[in-house]
Design an enzyme around this catalytic site. Sequence first.
Site, mmCIF file in Angstrom:
data_model
loop_
_atom_site.group_PDB
_atom_site.id
_atom_site.type_symbol
_atom_site.label_atom_id
_atom_site.label_comp_id
_atom_site.label_asym_id
_atom_site.label_seq_id
_atom_site.Cartn_x
_atom_site.Cartn_y
_atom_site.Cartn_z
ATOM 1 N N HIS A 73 0.849 -1.256 -0.091
ATOM 2 C CA HIS A 73 0.265 0.069 -0.087
ATOM 3 C C HIS A 73 0.950 1.002 -0.081
ATOM 4 C CE1 HIS A 73 -4.040 -1.683 1.461
ATOM 5 N NE2 HIS A 73 -3.526 -2.504 0.573
ATOM 6 N N TYR A 202 -9.219 5.735 7.204
ATOM 7 C CA TYR A 202 -9.254 5.911 8.610
ATOM 8 C C TYR A 202 -10.288 7.113 8.399
ATOM 9 C CZ TYR A 202 -4.906 3.352 9.603
ATOM 10 O OH TYR A 202 -3.794 2.582 9.800
ATOM 11 N N LYS A 298 1.268 0.121 15.024
ATOM 12 C CA LYS A 298 2.575 0.118 15.557
ATOM 13 C C LYS A 298 3.114 -0.871 16.403
ATOM 14 C CE LYS A 298 4.482 3.581 13.370
ATOM 15 N NZ LYS A 298 3.908 3.268 11.991
HETATM 16 P P1 RFL Z 1 1.359 -11.157 21.872
HETATM 17 O O1 RFL Z 1 0.893 -11.356 20.281
HETATM 18 O O2 RFL Z 1 0.458 -10.638 22.992
HETATM 19 O O3 RFL Z 1 2.017 -12.690 22.208
HETATM 20 C C1 RFL Z 1 2.523 -12.810 23.625
HETATM 21 C C2 RFL Z 1 2.240 -14.170 23.719
HETATM 22 O O4 RFL Z 1 2.751 -14.718 24.972
HETATM 23 C C3 RFL Z 1 1.731 -15.827 25.410
HETATM 24 N N1 RFL Z 1 1.724 -15.728 26.906
HETATM 25 C C4 RFL Z 1 2.289 -16.730 27.763
HETATM 26 N N2 RFL Z 1 3.126 -17.701 27.533
HETATM 27 C C5 RFL Z 1 3.722 -18.202 28.758
HETATM 28 N N3 RFL Z 1 3.450 -17.897 29.810
HETATM 29 C C6 RFL Z 1 2.635 -16.813 30.296
HETATM 30 N N4 RFL Z 1 2.450 -16.550 31.705
HETATM 31 C C7 RFL Z 1 2.009 -16.318 29.295
HETATM 32 N N5 RFL Z 1 1.353 -14.953 28.975
HETATM 33 C C8 RFL Z 1 1.146 -14.834 27.667
HETATM 34 C C9 RFL Z 1 0.620 -15.532 24.866
HETATM 35 O O5 RFL Z 1 -0.366 -16.535 24.765
HETATM 36 C C10 RFL Z 1 1.224 -14.921 23.534
HETATM 37 O O6 RFL Z 1 0.981 -15.960 22.573
HETATM 38 O O7 RFL Z 1 2.852 -10.151 22.129
HETATM 39 P P2 RFL Z 1 4.027 -9.889 21.029
HETATM 40 O O8 RFL Z 1 4.517 -11.245 20.505
HETATM 41 O O9 RFL Z 1 4.847 -8.989 21.886
HETATM 42 O O10 RFL Z 1 3.323 -9.078 19.852
HETATM 43 C C11 RFL Z 1 2.825 -7.773 19.767
HETATM 44 C C12 RFL Z 1 1.624 -7.918 18.829
HETATM 45 O O11 RFL Z 1 0.676 -8.755 18.925
HETATM 46 C C13 RFL Z 1 0.634 -6.356 19.231
HETATM 47 O O12 RFL Z 1 1.657 -5.532 19.212
HETATM 48 C C14 RFL Z 1 -0.007 -6.125 17.784
HETATM 49 O O13 RFL Z 1 -1.113 -7.119 17.449
HETATM 50 C C15 RFL Z 1 -0.857 -4.754 18.113
HETATM 51 N N6 RFL Z 1 -1.424 -4.524 16.832
HETATM 52 C C16 RFL Z 1 -1.102 -3.959 15.600
HETATM 53 N N7 RFL Z 1 0.140 -3.846 15.527
HETATM 54 C C17 RFL Z 1 0.813 -3.445 14.408
HETATM 55 O O14 RFL Z 1 1.957 -3.256 14.218
HETATM 56 N N8 RFL Z 1 -0.053 -3.117 13.208
HETATM 57 C C18 RFL Z 1 -1.275 -3.261 13.275
HETATM 58 O O15 RFL Z 1 -1.828 -2.913 12.330
HETATM 59 C C19 RFL Z 1 -1.712 -3.480 14.295
HETATM 60 N N9 RFL Z 1 -3.247 -3.614 14.543
HETATM 61 C C20 RFL Z 1 -3.043 -4.309 16.897
HETATM 62 C C21 RFL Z 1 -3.804 -4.115 15.758
HETATM 63 C C22 RFL Z 1 -3.606 -4.836 18.047
HETATM 64 C C23 RFL Z 1 -4.951 -5.010 18.089
HETATM 65 N N10 RFL Z 1 -5.393 -5.425 19.188
HETATM 66 C C24 RFL Z 1 -6.465 -6.729 19.670
HETATM 67 C C25 RFL Z 1 -5.122 -4.856 20.689
HETATM 68 C C26 RFL Z 1 -5.166 -4.247 15.738
HETATM 69 C C27 RFL Z 1 -5.782 -4.663 17.251
HETATM 70 C C28 RFL Z 1 -7.273 -4.710 17.238
HETATM 71 C C1 PHB Z 2 -5.770 -4.108 10.631
HETATM 72 O O1 PHB Z 2 -5.993 -4.404 9.541
HETATM 73 O O2 PHB Z 2 -6.134 -4.838 11.562
HETATM 74 C C2 PHB Z 2 -5.217 -2.600 11.242
HETATM 75 C C3 PHB Z 2 -4.927 -1.860 10.175
HETATM 76 C C4 PHB Z 2 -4.535 -0.533 10.520
HETATM 77 C C5 PHB Z 2 -4.356 -0.311 11.954
HETATM 78 C C6 PHB Z 2 -5.029 -0.992 12.710
HETATM 79 C C7 PHB Z 2 -5.418 -2.389 12.496
HETATM 80 O O3 PHB Z 2 -4.074 1.049 12.223
#
Ligand code: RFL
Ligand code: PHB
Length: 393
Positions: A73, A202, A298
């Site tokens: 994109h 957005y 991020k």
């Molecule tokens: P995670 O993905 O939470 O993984 C952590 C893992 O640790 C396990 N765990 C344990 N394991 C052993 N013992 C314990 N006591 C434990 N407690 C937990 C969990 O089961 C899990 O498997 O963290 P990690 O690896 O640091 O990754 C971070 C990302 O997942 C997170 O930052 C992103 O998803 C955030 N995020 C986005 N980031 C982007 O860069 N671009 C995006 O477009 C974006 N969109 C989003 C998002 C997060 C969202 N939510 C749900 C908050 C959109 C949404 C809606």
């Molecule tokens: C997504 O596709 O889940 C998504 C995209 C952009 C964002 C957050 C989430 O800023």
Amino acid sequence: MKRVQVAIIGGGPSGLLLGQRLHQAGIDAVILEQRSAAYVLGRIRAGVLEQGTVDLMDQLGVGQRLHAQGLVHGGFDLGFRNTRQRIDLHRLTHGRQVMVYGQTELTRDLMDARSACGAVTVYDADEVQLHDFDGTSPRVSWRRHGVAHELQCDFIAGCDGFHGVSRASVPPGALKVFERHYPFGWLGVLSETPPVSHELIYSNHERGFALCSMRSLTRSRYYIQCPAGDTPARWSDQAFWDELRRRLDPESAERMVTGPSIEKSIAPLRSVVAEPMRFGRLFLAGDAAHIVPPTGAKGLNLAASDVQFLSQALVEHYQQRSDAGIDRYSGRCLHRVWNAVRFSWWFTSLMHRFPDGGEFGQKLQEAEIGYLLQSEAAATALAENYVGLPLER
Ligand code: RFL
Ligand code: PHB
């Protein structure tokens, strides 16, 4: 007792990226994950990867599917007052862009690579505990199907997300936590429908923020701002689609194809940073150390940059017998983290309706969006942060 060089707690993106990089460098690591692989793959989260994250996947040799199926994109639309205007990321940043590729797919690629090389991930690890990481021989213990296990290691990488055990194991007083909680969340829906537009939208709307995203050309991901404390059960699919349409410009609302939701969930919005990100031989990485609201896309990208700094530090330790990288780890990460926290906070503040913002707050938003859409300088500041600042400055 069994020994390993690095014990990685958590098998999400941070843990898997780190595991792959360490495996590549010949450093022996085990991942302990409290959930099953299927559960980890079932979480629908990030969608937008910065170039630096794509480059890391390439360096790890796991970028093939990402390049074949990811969508490049070069811009996105800002919706405002019933119209849309494009932010041309590619032009404003002299050729940079982002990749739309779901976190689920990235996780699957890393899991596949990990099993292909025979590296160990222990799934369903209960009651994981961290011991003696302030000394020279840390240990981790856990239970699996009722049986107790223990492992000795040189270092522990806390990659276990916001609710994990790693950050919680640091003695109180050794960490300072900075936080801001927003009075709303995002209700997200995944559906097997073609995206309403070929780029993300957005939308700032008086009824609340909306985001149109995608996972592929046939699968859409949509979000609407909802009150803090709302629950997905309160939203039928029809109610979601109706509300999303109301928050978009008339042309997009008209063009929107709707269908049954495959997944529906609510994410609270918050900014949290724990400092420092290292305590003795324990390192925190990714969401275990910091959370940003998803508006700036991020979170996953910060996890990837933490892993780059941490793997560099560990490789230097084992291959060059230098601890300089270990000592610099927290500072290097936090510099980048705070830039992302600032950007995510700013973009969140600009695009959402704040219950206590009042008319003054709304007028400020309108003025700022107007400025953004007219000033090349303002649009450039948005674009360069969105595509991702350099790893280090
Ligand atoms: P995670 O993905 O939470 O993984 C952590 C893992 O640790 C396990 N765990 C344990 N394991 C052993 N013992 C314990 N006591 C434990 N407690 C937990 C969990 O089961 C899990 O498997 O963290 P990690 O690896 O640091 O990754 C971070 C990302 O997942 C997170 O930052 C992103 O998803 C955030 N995020 C986005 N980031 C982007 O860069 N671009 C995006 O477009 C974006 N969109 C989003 C998002 C997060 C969202 N939510 C749900 C908050 C959109 C949404 C809606
Ligand atoms: C997504 O596709 O889940 C998504 C995209 C952009 C964002 C957050 C989430 O800023």
